[in-house]
Design an enzyme around this catalytic site. Sequence first.
Site, PDB file in Angstrom:
ATOM      1  N   GLU A  12       6.275   9.657   7.656  1.00  0.00           N
ATOM      2  CA  GLU A  12       6.142  10.615   6.673  1.00  0.00           C
ATOM      3  C   GLU A  12       6.039  12.024   7.433  1.00  0.00           C
ATOM      4  OE1 GLU A  12       3.600   7.685   3.642  1.00  0.00           O
ATOM      5  OE2 GLU A  12       2.467   8.940   5.153  1.00  0.00           O
ATOM      6  N   ASP A 218       7.502   2.515  -4.788  1.00  0.00           N
ATOM      7  CA  ASP A 218       6.937   1.033  -5.414  1.00  0.00           C
ATOM      8  C   ASP A 218       6.275   1.104  -6.487  1.00  0.00           C
ATOM      9  OD1 ASP A 218       4.043   0.383  -4.712  1.00  0.00           O
ATOM     10  OD2 ASP A 218       4.752   1.629  -2.866  1.00  0.00           O
TER      11      ASP A 218
HETATM   12  N1  ADE Z   1       1.052   4.070  -1.130  1.00  0.00           N
HETATM   13  C1  ADE Z   1       2.471   3.470  -1.440  1.00  0.00           C
HETATM   14  N2  ADE Z   1       2.538   2.536  -2.227  1.00  0.00           N
HETATM   15  C2  ADE Z   1       1.237   2.229  -2.441  1.00  0.00           C
HETATM   16  C3  ADE Z   1       0.435   1.136  -3.187  1.00  0.00           C
HETATM   17  N3  ADE Z   1       1.170   0.093  -3.859  1.00  0.00           N
HETATM   18  N4  ADE Z   1      -0.782   0.835  -3.140  1.00  0.00           N
HETATM   19  C4  ADE Z   1      -1.627   1.794  -2.523  1.00  0.00           C
HETATM   20  N5  ADE Z   1      -0.874   2.985  -1.645  1.00  0.00           N
HETATM   21  C5  ADE Z   1       0.238   3.068  -1.527  1.00  0.00           C
END
Ligand code: ADE
Length: 253
Positions: A12, A218
């Site tokens: 990142e 996601d």
């Molecule tokens: N960072 C990126 N995706 C995540 C998720 N599904 N849960 C917690 N932190 C995250």
Amino acid sequence: MTLGIVAALHEEIADLLAEMAPGAHVEHIGMRDYHVGKLHGHDCVIVLARIGKVAAAATTTALIHRFDVDEIIFTGLAGGLAHGLSVGDVVVADTFVQHDMDASPLFPRFEIPLLGRAAFDTAPALRDALAQAACDWLAEEMPAQVGAALRAELQITAPRVHVGKIASGDRFVSSAQEVDRLRDALPEALAVEMEGAAVAQVCHEYGIPFAVMRTLSDAADDDAHVDFARFLREVASRYSHGILRRFLTARQA
Ligand code: ADE
């Protein structure tokens, strides 16, 4: 004026670190490397916090005490919670809550005991500038920096910027059931991640302005871990670097 830039994972901030490297020096404190130098004329300290609220709180405290930063930006990925958000969208937080804080019945659910509050706001000027930088970068630069084939594969079609609540907790959310539970408990939350609310609380306690920018990797559902890993490897650094470069160049040095 010194800006602290923090992330949970190396990918990142990889491109930002490479850009700052010439002329920067590194201070090693509490098992972390703090990269001190300049980015686009601004004094900056970039640091990899690692994952989770404790890591983020410890790093934020060191930035304030040892490096005397005037403001802090956290950059990274998040899982989408709200309906209508898509992978590749950017969420800039206006407020944070710890979704796993629950000292009930002693205190209301989500409230930080003895601090008397559950929500922590980001600094409006930093937040607005980040949101503007994200809009500009998505519209003008993203298509050249994230190739068309990759965008198609990751289904990044018309990414947008959202400003709103983010929920943080020490859990990678990866099931539709848990998404439903979080939506029920925190209907306003746009996204979920694992650090922002900890940075928010420490900055509140020390009176340091801060902002957080998260790219959705996601949907926090059953495929979250696969989508997250791919996005982290191939896209995360492009977003972070591109948006923060726009943010820094738009500011007076
Ligand atoms: N960072 C990126 N995706 C995540 C998720 N599904 N849960 C917690 N932190 C995250």
